[in-house]
Write a protein that holds these residues in place. Sequence first.
Motif, PDB file in Angstrom:
ATOM      1  N   ILE A 287       0.839   2.238   2.145  1.00 32.02           N
ATOM      2  CA  ILE A 287      -1.220   2.426   2.007  1.00 32.02           C
ATOM      3  C   ILE A 287      -1.897   1.620   1.612  1.00 32.02           C
ATOM      4  O   ILE A 287      -2.931   0.833   1.493  1.00 32.02           O
ATOM      5  N   ILE A 288      -1.576   1.671  -0.479  1.00 30.93           N
ATOM      6  CA  ILE A 288      -1.945   0.508  -1.129  1.00 30.93           C
ATOM      7  C   ILE A 288      -1.727  -0.264  -0.903  1.00 30.93           C
ATOM      8  O   ILE A 288      -2.735  -0.907  -0.999  1.00 30.93           O
ATOM      9  N   THR A 289      -0.796  -1.236  -0.722  1.00 29.70           N
ATOM     10  CA  THR A 289      -0.389  -2.344  -0.393  1.00 29.70           C
ATOM     11  C   THR A 289      -1.743  -2.730   0.657  1.00 29.70           C
ATOM     12  O   THR A 289      -2.059  -4.419   0.682  1.00 29.70           O
ATOM     13  N   GLU A 290      -2.043  -2.051   1.899  1.00 32.22           N
ATOM     14  CA  GLU A 290      -2.135  -2.829   2.677  1.00 32.22           C
ATOM     15  C   GLU A 290      -3.705  -2.086   2.481  1.00 32.22           C
ATOM     16  O   GLU A 290      -4.649  -3.242   2.538  1.00 32.22           O
ATOM     17  N   ALA A 291      -4.132  -1.523   1.655  1.00 32.33           N
ATOM     18  CA  ALA A 291      -5.721  -1.026   0.911  1.00 32.33           C
ATOM     19  C   ALA A 291      -6.157  -2.584   0.170  1.00 32.33           C
ATOM     20  O   ALA A 291      -7.132  -2.783   0.342  1.00 32.33           O
ATOM     21  N   LEU A 292      -4.741  -2.898  -0.588  1.00 32.46           N
ATOM     22  CA  LEU A 292      -5.884  -4.509  -1.395  1.00 32.46           C
ATOM     23  C   LEU A 292      -6.016  -5.064  -0.406  1.00 32.46           C
ATOM     24  O   LEU A 292      -6.639  -6.311  -1.251  1.00 32.46           O
ATOM     25  N   ALA A 293      -5.681  -5.200   0.959  1.00 31.49           N
ATOM     26  CA  ALA A 293      -6.103  -6.240   1.900  1.00 31.49           C
ATOM     27  C   ALA A 293      -7.226  -6.282   2.501  1.00 31.49           C
ATOM     28  O   ALA A 293      -7.861  -7.447   3.439  1.00 31.49           O
ATOM     29  N   ILE A 294      -7.324  -5.133   2.854  1.00 32.30           N
ATOM     30  CA  ILE A 294      -8.847  -4.792   3.798  1.00 32.30           C
ATOM     31  C   ILE A 294      -9.788  -4.735   2.928  1.00 32.30           C
ATOM     32  O   ILE A 294     -10.070  -4.335   2.218  1.00 32.30           O
ATOM     33  N   ASP A 295     -11.228  -5.682   3.947  1.00 35.04           N
ATOM     34  CA  ASP A 295     -12.372  -6.073   3.350  1.00 35.04           C
ATOM     35  C   ASP A 295     -12.967  -4.024   2.917  1.00 35.04           C
ATOM     36  O   ASP A 295     -12.790  -4.100   1.599  1.00 35.04           O
ATOM     37  N   THR A 296     -12.500  -3.784   4.144  1.00 34.01           N
ATOM     38  CA  THR A 296     -13.483  -2.563   4.754  1.00 34.01           C
ATOM     39  C   THR A 296     -12.788  -1.193   3.330  1.00 34.01           C
ATOM     40  O   THR A 296     -13.976  -0.231   3.628  1.00 34.01           O
TER      41      THR A 296
END
Length: 496
Positions: A287-296
């Motif tokens: 979750i934290i690595t994907e959230a790093l890339a997600i603009d929203t």
Amino acid sequence: MKLGLAAFLTLLPVGVTSFHLPTYSTSSTTSSRSSSSSSSTQLYQFGTLGFDTANLYSRSEEEQIKSRNEIMSYLSKLASSSPPVVLRQHLGNTVVISGFNPEEPASQEILAFLNNEFSPHLSNTFSKIVAHVDDVKMGKKRLISRSARYTGLLDKLDFSQSESSGALPTLAQLEGVSSWVAHVDGGALSKVEEIMAVAEQAESVKNVAILVSGAQNVKGEELKQVEDMMKSKATTFQYTLVVVPEWNDEPEAITAFGIVNVTDVVDETPFGEGAAASFSREESLRIITEALAIDTAAGKCVVATAAPDAKSVESMLVQGMREIGFDRLQEVEHMITRGVKGYNDMLSTEKEGQAWEKAPEPTDEEKAFAAASKEEKMTLLRQQKQDVEKENELKSLAREWAKREFLRKSLKRRIPISEEEFIEIVWDRAMFEADLKYRTMSGLAVNESEERAKFKEEQKARKAAAYKKEQDRWNSMTTEDVEPTEQTTVTFGGGM
């Protein structure tokens, strides 16, 4: 003369296709019982399943099926109308990770997620990954492995050493770093403010993702105070905060999860008790690595909890997305930006008559098509389950072969490595032997001599490529890379 039923049937004429046996009624009670039984259970009816389907499911089961169908319809409409996930534009090519102990599995897992070939938005973006650790020698020993060489992580991985145990990177160490993934264990929210202060002073840092684990005792009011602090301090970079309870060792994508914005937390204890009071370590790192890339996800402070109850809306949302075909990036983006709150808001709007009109009842042809599609999905899921079971069995057979091989060699002479290290070294050969044995046990065709010859050739080619790559790396290294110089202070004489 008494005839059995079988003998009686043999005496019937060839053209006779039916006959009637006499029935005897021993009492009126038996007669009434049989008549009532035949009326309640209508067997052998033309065009039916052979039993009454009116009350096949209980009321609660019917409500659950209805809710699941509504959620699947909601997700299907989102999948067909939503644009692709928007990624952040200033991730840069260098990311630093801090707060991860090299002796614990989380350190290797976070590196694997950042360098995952199935997440090109991360692996193709970051050409350099810096691990900030307390002991560089220990970090290299633990994090540089065979898998790091094969996956290309070795070409990206670099290290920086903290000035003291648990210290954050300095401004000099953050120079040129564009993204930062920080881990805070023990629910120490005070550490978050320190990270924000350092990131604000670092000129090159544009994105910070903070994962707080072990926060099962944190209060909702404390989380809201941290969110207000982050909003006020972050002026030169974007941030994302994910808070989870105590870690467990469950693999990712096994248990569903829910994500709630800190502003929407209403309970004094957001994580509750029981199974929800712990969270998969791998899932939180995903979750934290994907959230790093997600603009929203920028500017979000969220709480992630496990949702083991299959009847919960969180579980039906996550499982529904996986059945429809959402990838993990889309799944995390949806749960952070919409989640259960977005679904409930849609239901509220629909009740007020502001949402789309209710679709008409499907026709028989549409029902048949939906049933066929569902059957295809179930077939695919069964195939995926069989593939996972096969992979697990292959790994089990491979470990058994490697252990036997270790024992066989150790009986001949002493082996200066542990059994686990030996298994890691011979793992490719072990998987090859396991595959041969599995196919032989399954009755599949096996051409052992040709396959062994081909395997040897492939291993020779891989060994030559790995040797050349390692040779080039050693040729480019300096004395300081092999053994960093230690600064020592020598004092002559005594002070007066």
